[in-house]
Design a protein around this motif. Structure first.
Motif, PDB file in Angstrom:
ATOM      1  N   LEU A   1       0.827  -1.208   0.000  1.00 30.56           N
ATOM      2  CA  LEU A   1       0.000   0.000   0.000  1.00 30.56           C
ATOM      3  C   LEU A   1       0.866   1.264   0.000  1.00 30.56           C
ATOM      4  CD1 LEU A   1      -2.833  -1.030   2.498  1.00 30.56           C
ATOM      5  CD2 LEU A   1      -2.909  -1.026  -0.010  1.00 30.56           C
ATOM      6  N   VAL A   2       1.946   1.247   0.773  1.00 28.86           N
ATOM      7  CA  VAL A   2       2.850   2.414   0.776  1.00 28.86           C
ATOM      8  C   VAL A   2       3.474   2.594  -0.603  1.00 28.86           C
ATOM      9  CG1 VAL A   2       5.001   3.332   1.707  1.00 28.86           C
ATOM     10  CG2 VAL A   2       3.307   2.336   3.250  1.00 28.86           C
ATOM     11  N   LEU A   3       3.943   1.492  -1.202  1.00 26.90           N
ATOM     12  CA  LEU A   3       4.518   1.574  -2.545  1.00 26.90           C
ATOM     13  C   LEU A   3       3.479   2.053  -3.553  1.00 26.90           C
ATOM     14  CD1 LEU A   3       6.799   1.093  -4.572  1.00 26.90           C
ATOM     15  CD2 LEU A   3       6.121  -1.320  -4.659  1.00 26.90           C
ATOM     16  N   PHE A   4       2.244   1.625  -3.393  1.00 24.91           N
ATOM     17  CA  PHE A   4       1.173   2.064  -4.287  1.00 24.91           C
ATOM     18  C   PHE A   4       1.003   3.581  -4.195  1.00 24.91           C
ATOM     19  CE2 PHE A   4      -2.911   2.361  -6.291  1.00 24.91           C
ATOM     20  CZ  PHE A   4      -3.073   1.204  -7.038  1.00 24.91           C
TER      21      PHE A   4
ATOM     22  N   SER B   1      -5.931  18.136  -0.105  1.00 27.78           N
ATOM     23  CA  SER B   1      -4.737  17.560  -0.719  1.00 27.78           C
ATOM     24  C   SER B   1      -5.132  16.367  -1.592  1.00 27.78           C
ATOM     25  CB  SER B   1      -3.740  17.114   0.351  1.00 27.78           C
ATOM     26  OG  SER B   1      -4.231  15.970   1.035  1.00 27.78           O
ATOM     27  N   TYR B   2      -4.224  16.009  -2.503  1.00 27.60           N
ATOM     28  CA  TYR B   2      -4.488  14.890  -3.413  1.00 27.60           C
ATOM     29  C   TYR B   2      -4.633  13.576  -2.643  1.00 27.60           C
ATOM     30  CZ  TYR B   2      -3.765  11.822  -7.497  1.00 27.60           C
ATOM     31  OH  TYR B   2      -3.896  10.872  -8.476  1.00 27.60           O
ATOM     32  N   GLY B   3      -3.759  13.374  -1.651  1.00 31.23           N
ATOM     33  CA  GLY B   3      -3.850  12.154  -0.862  1.00 31.23           C
ATOM     34  C   GLY B   3      -5.113  12.085  -0.029  1.00 31.23           C
TER      35      GLY B   3
ATOM     36  N   LEU C   1      -7.426  -0.615   5.330  1.00 31.83           N
ATOM     37  CA  LEU C   1      -6.073  -0.058   5.272  1.00 31.83           C
ATOM     38  C   LEU C   1      -5.778   0.531   3.899  1.00 31.83           C
ATOM     39  CD1 LEU C   1      -4.017  -2.723   7.267  1.00 31.83           C
ATOM     40  CD2 LEU C   1      -4.715  -0.431   8.007  1.00 31.83           C
ATOM     41  N   ASN C   2      -6.278  -0.101   2.844  1.00 23.47           N
ATOM     42  CA  ASN C   2      -6.123   0.420   1.492  1.00 23.47           C
ATOM     43  C   ASN C   2      -6.671   1.836   1.394  1.00 23.47           C
ATOM     44  OD1 ASN C   2      -7.015   0.933  -1.352  1.00 23.47           O
ATOM     45  ND2 ASN C   2      -6.093  -1.060  -1.714  1.00 23.47           N
ATOM     46  N   ALA C   3      -7.859   2.035   1.962  1.00 24.21           N
ATOM     47  CA  ALA C   3      -8.522   3.337   1.869  1.00 24.21           C
ATOM     48  C   ALA C   3      -7.719   4.438   2.551  1.00 24.21           C
ATOM     49  CB  ALA C   3      -9.924   3.249   2.479  1.00 24.21           C
ATOM     50  N   VAL C   4      -6.975   4.094   3.609  1.00 26.82           N
ATOM     51  CA  VAL C   4      -6.279   5.100   4.409  1.00 26.82           C
ATOM     52  C   VAL C   4      -4.799   5.223   4.049  1.00 26.82           C
ATOM     53  CG1 VAL C   4      -5.634   5.773   6.753  1.00 26.82           C
ATOM     54  CG2 VAL C   4      -7.901   4.780   6.320  1.00 26.82           C
ATOM     55  N   VAL C   5      -4.094   4.097   4.011  1.00 29.93           N
ATOM     56  CA  VAL C   5      -2.624   4.126   3.900  1.00 29.93           C
ATOM     57  C   VAL C   5      -2.169   4.725   2.576  1.00 29.93           C
ATOM     58  CG1 VAL C   5      -0.545   2.701   3.819  1.00 29.93           C
ATOM     59  CG2 VAL C   5      -2.335   2.203   5.489  1.00 29.93           C
ATOM     60  N   ILE C   6      -2.845   4.389   1.487  1.00 28.59           N
ATOM     61  CA  ILE C   6      -2.418   4.902   0.174  1.00 28.59           C
ATOM     62  C   ILE C   6      -2.463   6.421   0.146  1.00 28.59           C
ATOM     63  CG2 ILE C   6      -3.058   5.053  -2.268  1.00 28.59           C
ATOM     64  CD1 ILE C   6      -3.849   2.117  -2.136  1.00 28.59           C
ATOM     65  N   GLY C   7      -3.542   7.001   0.644  1.00 35.71           N
ATOM     66  CA  GLY C   7      -3.650   8.457   0.649  1.00 35.71           C
ATOM     67  C   GLY C   7      -2.573   9.116   1.491  1.00 35.71           C
TER      68      GLY C   7
ATOM     69  N   THR D   1       4.794  11.480   0.121  1.00 38.02           N
ATOM     70  CA  THR D   1       5.722  11.490  -1.023  1.00 38.02           C
ATOM     71  C   THR D   1       5.723  12.847  -1.715  1.00 38.02           C
ATOM     72  OG1 THR D   1       5.317   9.131  -1.370  1.00 38.02           O
ATOM     73  CG2 THR D   1       6.332  10.346  -3.187  1.00 38.02           C
ATOM     74  N   LEU D   2       4.554  13.404  -1.928  1.00 39.11           N
ATOM     75  CA  LEU D   2       4.471  14.714  -2.579  1.00 39.11           C
ATOM     76  C   LEU D   2       5.168  15.796  -1.760  1.00 39.11           C
ATOM     77  CD1 LEU D   2       0.764  14.687  -3.867  1.00 39.11           C
ATOM     78  CD2 LEU D   2       2.854  14.389  -5.218  1.00 39.11           C
ATOM     79  N   ALA D   3       5.227  15.603  -0.435  1.00 43.62           N
ATOM     80  CA  ALA D   3       5.838  16.603   0.436  1.00 43.62           C
ATOM     81  C   ALA D   3       7.362  16.580   0.358  1.00 43.62           C
ATOM     82  CB  ALA D   3       5.390  16.384   1.879  1.00 43.62           C
ATOM     83  N   VAL D   4       7.948  15.449  -0.037  1.00 49.92           N
ATOM     84  CA  VAL D   4       9.413  15.339  -0.008  1.00 49.92           C
ATOM     85  C   VAL D   4      10.052  15.228  -1.392  1.00 49.92           C
ATOM     86  CG1 VAL D   4       9.387  14.308   2.290  1.00 49.92           C
ATOM     87  CG2 VAL D   4       9.347  12.819   0.289  1.00 49.92           C
ATOM     88  N   VAL D   5       9.294  14.822  -2.395  1.00 50.35           N
ATOM     89  CA  VAL D   5       9.856  14.666  -3.737  1.00 50.35           C
ATOM     90  C   VAL D   5       9.693  15.980  -4.509  1.00 50.35           C
ATOM     91  CG1 VAL D   5       9.700  13.434  -5.927  1.00 50.35           C
ATOM     92  CG2 VAL D   5       9.403  12.191  -3.779  1.00 50.35           C
TER      93      VAL D   5
END
Length: 260
Positions: free
Chosen positions: A46-49, A80-82, A109-115, A121-125
């Motif tokens: 989920l994190v990788l997704f 935010s997008y997430g 967990l899918n509904a929460v963790v991915i967002g 990721t958007l905050a650091v990349v």
């Protein structure tokens, strides 16, 4: 023997495995054995997704179908997008009610963790400059999304919200998974584009590549579980080698692609 194999040989051997994706209710999913392994794989997937979805957004060459909708929505709703991904996931879960489906641990967990992973990721990349780099990141994101989808599907802890909506509609209407998935994704792409979502070559490549990528990695990453008594005869159990199951994942998400 495995120690003597090259990574490519090991991957090919893994892709030839036959491991059942067992139809289970939420309680059976938790009792099917190897739970710590499966939960860990689910969370990593989920994190990788989420990371791959954020990279696809940074590439700015087109989003996956549900991403087009989510990006279109944030043009009109200050969010935010997430976080929008999380909101859309729970709205989709409400549509499970008339379909008489129950979410599993993996679904929630899918509904929460991915967002959360998307926004982190958007905050650091940083922004990606140059067309060559953007194309490379887009392709990396699509492949990463497929691997991630295979990881969370292979954990056998429940479908993502969008995948569950697709399979539930297919079951209730009697239509094929392919038709239901196509109809859903065309609908969300058209609506998202009308709202200002990012549609481009990345959207097309995602649609073409995500199914084959998930299908290739799913046998490698599906965790073997102890089937419930009702499934031990093998009826209704879908093999991880069969092409129909990976199509369900994209999808997330799938549907796939998307956070499934």
């Amino acid at each position: 023997m495995l120690g003597c194999m090259t990574p490519i040989q090991a991957l090919r051997r893994g892709a030839s495995r036959r491991v059942e994706l067992v139809p289970m209710n939420p309680i059976e999913q938790l009792r099917a054995g190897r739970l710590p392994h499966r939960v860990a794989q689910l969370l990593v997937g989920l994190v990788l997704f989420g990371i791959s979805m954020a990279l696809l957004l940074h590439a700015d060459l087109g989003l996956e179908p549900w991403g087009v909708l989510q990006y279109g929505l944030i043009q009109h709703i200050p969010m935010s997008y997430g976080l929008m991904s999380i909101v859309v996931s729970f709205v989709v879960l409400l549509l499970w009610i008339p379909l008489r489906q129950w979410p599993g641990l993996g679904t929630v967990l899918n509904a929460v963790v991915i967002g959360l992973a998307i926004d982190a990721t958007l905050a650091v990349v940083p922004a990606i400059e140059g067309l060559g780099w953007r194309i490379a990141v887009m392709l990396l994101a699509i492949v990463g999304n497929g691997v991630a989808g295979a990881m969370y599907i292979g954990s056998q802890l429940g479908p993502g919200p969008r995948d569950g909506l697709m399979t539930g509609l297919a079951r209730r209407t009697g239509r094929s998974i392919r038709l239901v998935r196509t109809s859903l994704e065309v609908t969300v792409v058209v609506l998202g584009f009308a709202l200002g979502g990012i549609l481009g070559v990345g959207t097309v490549l995602y649609a073409l590549l995500i199914g084959p990528v998930v299908q290739f990695f799913l046998p490698v990453l599906t965790v073997r579980v102890q089937p419930p008594a009702t499934a031990t005869d093998g009826e209704g159990a879908a093999s991880a080698q069969e092409p129909a199951q990976p199509s369900t994942a994209s999808a997330k998400g799938s549907t796939a692609g998307t956070p499934a």
